[in-house]
Scaffold this active site. Structure first.
Site, PDB file in Angstrom:
ATOM      1  N   TYR A   1       0.861  -1.184   0.000  1.00 38.05           N
ATOM      2  CA  TYR A   1       0.000   0.000   0.000  1.00 38.05           C
ATOM      3  C   TYR A   1       0.890   1.224   0.000  1.00 38.05           C
ATOM      4  CZ  TYR A   1      -3.425   3.423   1.753  1.00 38.05           C
ATOM      5  OH  TYR A   1      -4.230   4.516   1.919  1.00 38.05           O
TER       6      TYR A   1
ATOM      7  N   ASP B   1       9.341   2.327  -0.209  1.00 37.86           N
ATOM      8  CA  ASP B   1       8.345   3.036   0.594  1.00 37.86           C
ATOM      9  C   ASP B   1       8.585   2.619   2.045  1.00 37.86           C
ATOM     10  OD1 ASP B   1       6.164   3.953   1.975  1.00 37.86           O
ATOM     11  OD2 ASP B   1       4.692   3.345   0.464  1.00 37.86           O
TER      12      ASP B   1
ATOM     13  N   LYS C   1       4.828   9.367   8.671  1.00 41.46           N
ATOM     14  CA  LYS C   1       4.461   9.843  10.005  1.00 41.46           C
ATOM     15  C   LYS C   1       5.545   9.746  11.091  1.00 41.46           C
ATOM     16  CE  LYS C   1       1.906   5.735   8.945  1.00 41.46           C
ATOM     17  NZ  LYS C   1       0.639   5.324   8.413  1.00 41.46           N
TER      18      LYS C   1
END
Ligand code: HOZ
Length: 427
Positions: free
Chosen positions: A148, A243, A271
């Protein structure tokens, strides 16, 4: 005198939210649909705990989906925010903290020579593929099933996380043209990579992946997979994008790339570098990053990018993470939980445990999980039942089989024992 309400505060908030927020939540996973529960509205966090608006205490293994490596409300992070807050919340202009952050990221992740701050992992991945396409002058992006990369149009094909949870394999509203240039192949399958390059030689701009998959449940790269990807992309003139929104500064200080000793061309971060405030970043080779405006003409911008509060929180967290004992501690805690869960899995059968420093998944399948197809063999109904029992016992586990659980440095041995006891009674 009003009669006290017997309806929980979470239920009351859910009813109000449903009228004004789609599904009552601002991100689908937290609606708890996949586990047959109602959304829980939280009031505060403290160390390894979350407290909901009804005052229930949960041992938190979601950790805001990654950033809470040091637990909630770490005093250094709070102090950094407070000090910075007194100077203002946003300038829409450069600030000292963003320079310090960029220097630190480049120091800690050697493949990153230049970095651009954005506000979320989604922005980071969207921007990374834009610059990859510009640099290579090619259009195709190769991604892996179950990985994702946020909710950018190009990535919404056979994706993990909420899409896997809700069974959405392609998303309405995303034109076919937007995903036509995305090719999705199975994770851990180098033959599929070779085949795709054979069929599309000189058309592939980049291969993007979570080097350790967190969004299909936790799936580790098999020996040689990442190295094989590096070799193939290099030979074919395509960029390799890691990622590391979840794995950066978690599975090791330098992320999965440091752990597996692979140097990608570009890396996306999220984050974690905001210490819990909204941040993302993408960075990598200088010759690629210099194509971004204003040094080059690949356009990407954002008023809140490099926001001083977010940078200050992130810097405080990253400085704490640099203490040498951090990852030993995080690893020991994850190992303890993994060992206990593996014993339960062995005793009761039908389960598999995957783990790496700070991340863990209990799959409800007795087959080895190596890719999205094998992850999908898990018994999601059983998972949902177990999740509800755990929640009743005060354990807040990720509410989907297709998400990894996150361990923090402040989960104590006692917390982990409490978690294992709850699992033992629930599975
Ligand atoms: N997609 C996030 C985890 N992989 C979940 C975001 C959220 O619901 O907060």
């Amino acid at each position: 005198m009003s009669t006290p309400s017997v309806i929980s505060r979470s239920k009351q908030l859910a009813a109000r939210a449903e009228a004004v927020i789609p599904g009552g939540v601002n991100s689908p996973a937290r609606a708890l649909k996949a586990v047959g529960a109602d959304p829980i509205y939280f009031d505060r966090g403290d160390g390894p705990y979350l407290f909901d608006v009804d005052g229930n205490r949960f041992l938190d293994y979601v950790g805001s989906w990654g950033p809470m490596i040091l637990g909630h409300c770490h005093p250094r992070v709070l102090e950094a925010i407070e000090v910075t807050l007194a100077h203002g919340t946003s300038f829409g202009a450069p600030c000292r903290q963003e320079v310090e952050m960029a220097e630190l990221v480049c120091q800690l992740i050697p493949s990153i020579e230049m970095v651009r701050m954005v506000n979320s992992g989604t922005e980071a991945t969207m921007s990374a593929i834009r610059v990859a396409r510009a640099f290579t002058k090619r259009d195709i992006i190769v991604k892996f099933e179950g990985c994702y990369h946020g909710h950018g149009d190009a990535f919404l094909a056979k994706a993990g996380s909420g899409l896997a949870t809700l069974g959405i394999s392609s998303c309405p509203g995303v034109p076919e043209e937007a995903t036509k240039l995305t090719i999705t192949i199975p994770f851990n399958d180098l033959d599929a990579v070779k085949k795709v390059f054979k069929e599309h030689s000189k058309e592939i701009a980049a291969v993007i992946l979570e080097p350790v998959v967190g969004n299909a449940g936790l799936i580790l790269p098999q020996d040689g997979f990442l190295k094989g990807l590096r070799d193939i992309t290099e030979k074919e003139g395509a960029l390799l994008i890691f990622d590391e929104v979840m794995t950066g500064f978690r599975v090791a200080l330098g992320g999965a790339q440091a752990r597996y000793e692979i140097k990608p061309d570009l890396t996306t971060l999220g984050k974690i570098i905001g210490g819990g405030l909204p941040v993302g970043a993408y960075g990598g080779r200088k010759d690629i990053m210099q194509m971004i405006a204003p040094s080059g003409s690949v356009y990407q911008a954002g008023t809140l990018s490099g926001n001083p509060l977010a940078m200050a929180a992130g810097l405080a967290q990253l400085k704490m993470l640099q203490q040498p004992e951090t990852y030993v501690k995080l690893n020991n805690k994850t190992e303890l939980l993994a060992k206990g869960l593996s014993e339960i899995a062995e005793k009761k059968g039908g389960m598999r445990v995957a783990h790496i420093t700070g991340m863990i998944t209990l799959f409800f399948t007795d087959k080895e999980v190596i890719d999205f197809e094998t992850a999908k063999k898990s018994d999601t109904e059983k998972f949902a039942k177990v999740w509800r029992k755990l929640a009743e016992k005060g354990i807040y586990w990720p509410p989907s089989q297709f998400e990894a659980a996150f361990v923090s440095t402040v989960h104590s041995t006692k917390d982990i024992e409490e978690t294992l006891k709850a699992f033992e009674e629930s599975v």
